[in-house]
Design a protein around this motif. Structure first.
Motif, mmCIF file in Angstrom:
data_model
loop_
_atom_site.group_PDB
_atom_site.id
_atom_site.type_symbol
_atom_site.label_atom_id
_atom_site.label_comp_id
_atom_site.label_asym_id
_atom_site.label_seq_id
_atom_site.Cartn_x
_atom_site.Cartn_y
_atom_site.Cartn_z
ATOM 1 N N GLU A 51 14.480 -11.189 0.156
ATOM 2 C CA GLU A 51 13.175 -10.758 -0.367
ATOM 3 C C GLU A 51 13.350 -10.120 -1.745
ATOM 4 O OE1 GLU A 51 10.842 -11.783 1.515
ATOM 5 O OE2 GLU A 51 12.074 -12.187 3.278
ATOM 6 N N GLU A 53 11.353 -9.929 -4.291
ATOM 7 C CA GLU A 53 10.203 -9.171 -4.790
ATOM 8 C C GLU A 53 10.261 -7.725 -4.284
ATOM 9 O OE1 GLU A 53 5.463 -8.717 -4.017
ATOM 10 O OE2 GLU A 53 6.495 -10.425 -3.133
ATOM 11 N N ILE A 54 10.567 -7.578 -3.000
ATOM 12 C CA ILE A 54 10.652 -6.240 -2.415
ATOM 13 C C ILE A 54 11.778 -5.451 -3.089
ATOM 14 C CG2 ILE A 54 11.177 -4.937 -0.299
ATOM 15 C CD1 ILE A 54 9.827 -7.129 1.310
ATOM 16 N N GLU A 57 10.690 -4.229 -6.608
ATOM 17 C CA GLU A 57 9.757 -3.092 -6.517
ATOM 18 C C GLU A 57 10.489 -1.828 -6.087
ATOM 19 O OE1 GLU A 57 6.586 -4.147 -3.901
ATOM 20 O OE2 GLU A 57 5.711 -5.579 -5.304
ATOM 21 N N TRP A 58 11.408 -2.022 -5.166
ATOM 22 C CA TRP A 58 12.187 -0.892 -4.643
ATOM 23 C C TRP A 58 12.954 -0.201 -5.774
ATOM 24 C CZ3 TRP A 58 12.767 0.883 0.466
ATOM 25 C CH2 TRP A 58 13.820 1.747 0.693
ATOM 26 N N TRP B 40 7.208 -8.339 10.525
ATOM 27 C CA TRP B 40 8.431 -7.910 9.844
ATOM 28 C C TRP B 40 9.174 -6.966 10.774
ATOM 29 C CZ3 TRP B 40 9.721 -9.037 4.556
ATOM 30 C CH2 TRP B 40 8.807 -9.887 3.928
ATOM 31 N N ARG B 90 4.063 -5.639 7.098
ATOM 32 C CA ARG B 90 5.045 -5.343 6.054
ATOM 33 C C ARG B 90 4.916 -3.923 5.460
ATOM 34 N NH1 ARG B 90 5.804 -8.601 0.306
ATOM 35 N NH2 ARG B 90 6.197 -6.725 -0.873
ATOM 36 N N GLU B 94 7.862 -1.216 5.301
ATOM 37 C CA GLU B 94 8.448 -0.727 4.039
ATOM 38 C C GLU B 94 8.538 0.790 4.040
ATOM 39 O OE1 GLU B 94 7.314 -4.075 0.649
ATOM 40 O OE2 GLU B 94 5.928 -2.445 1.029
ATOM 41 N N LEU B 109 14.419 -4.392 5.770
ATOM 42 C CA LEU B 109 13.178 -4.986 6.246
ATOM 43 C C LEU B 109 13.396 -6.493 6.259
ATOM 44 C CD1 LEU B 109 10.192 -4.322 6.954
ATOM 45 C CD2 LEU B 109 9.658 -4.720 4.555
#
Lengths: 172, 113
Positions: A51, A53-54, A57-58, B40, B90, B94, B109
């Motif tokens: 992932e 994209e996640i 952003e993180w 998720w 999700r 997160e 995740l």
């Protein structure tokens, strides 16, 4: 060294200069800067790599928050550790009192330090579970002792924290 | 509109009778929606440094699990290398992963399935 709970504090007394010095080193040991393996461990990715994209952003939003959180904890611990900097004889035993409201900061700082040291020296599972390793013959041995000593303190704080969270008078 | 609601509406509509439209393009859309709607998972991975008692406390605090359940997950992490702590949407996942990282646990995740 003696460790006990007194009202709303954890009191570590009869601290000899060697253990006092190990405690003083908590904030510096918790700093992962300059040790890529430690940086990777402390700021590990939030996904299994799929992932992107996640992860992006993180890096942008969450990681700075985590840095602040960890830094605040080590700053609290550093302030508590100033009790060890008395003017009396440097070979004298010391006493350290940790207020219960600082217990979470201590747990975090001790954990940060243990993770950073373990990453720095690439300790194996076997080494980490060998609680009776002795004597200290190298910097690596000393660091392993440091990890175990900090772990012992964490265990004690956790036990006492359980008592505090259940309410006054319990535990201890 | 909520994605799950959209899919449910489609199924009801499809089963309503022979006069309803059953275009392949809609089928495709529905499958894509289902993929998006997959839950998720919050997964915690083994770490030889973190203390077992510490990990248990973190699971209790973050997920509100009773001690026994938190210990079961901690032992699963310890013995199997990973444990799925939670499944769902999700955004919430997160938030959990963020909290777990705040406690310095190795958490990720991941898409279920």
């Amino acid at each position: 060294m003696e460790i006990c709970r007194r009202n709303d504090e954890i009191e570590i007394s009869e601290l000899d200069p060697f253990l006092a010095e190990l405690l003083r080193q908590i904030p510096a040991s918790a700093n992962p800067e300059g040790v890529p393996a430690a940086e990777e461990r402390i700021f590990s990715p939030p996904t299994n790599g799929k992932e992107t994209e996640i992860c992006a952003e993180w890096k942008l939003y969450v990681e700075p928050e985590l840095r602040r959180l960890f830094q605040t904890a080590t700053q609290t611990v550093a302030a508590d550790l100033e009790q060890l900097n008395g003017n009396e004889n440097k070979f004298a035993n010391r006493t350290l009192r940790i207020p219960s409201k600082h217990a979470d900061a201590w747990l975090s700082a001790l954990n940060q330090a243990r993770l950073v040291i373990a990453a720095k020296y690439h300790f194996t599972d076997g080494e980490l579970s060998d609680q009776f390793r002795s004597p200290i013959g190298s910097r690596r041995d000393l660091s392993l002792f440091q990890v175990n000593f900090y772990g012992f303190l964490q265990e004690f704080i956790l036990r006492e924290l359980g008592g505090w969270e259940q309410g006054p008078g319990s535990g201890g | 509109m909520n994605k799950r609601a959209a899919i449910t509406t489609f199924h009801v509509w499809k089963n309503a009778g022979p006069s309803t439209i059953d275009k392949p393009t809609i089928e495709k859309e529905a499958r894509a929606e289902e993929e998006l709607d997959l839950p998720w998972q919050v997964v915690v991975h083994n770490d030889p440094v973190n203390l077992m008692s510490y990990v248990t406390m973190v699971f209790q605090r973050v997920f509100g699990y009773p001690r026994e359940k938190a210990e079961r997950h901690m032992l699963e992490v310890h013995h199997k290398g990973r444990s799925i702590l939670w499944s769902g949407m999700r955004e919430r996942g997160e938030l959990y992963v963020q909290q777990l990282h705040g406690y310095l646990l190795l958490a990720t995740l991941e898409k279920a399935g």
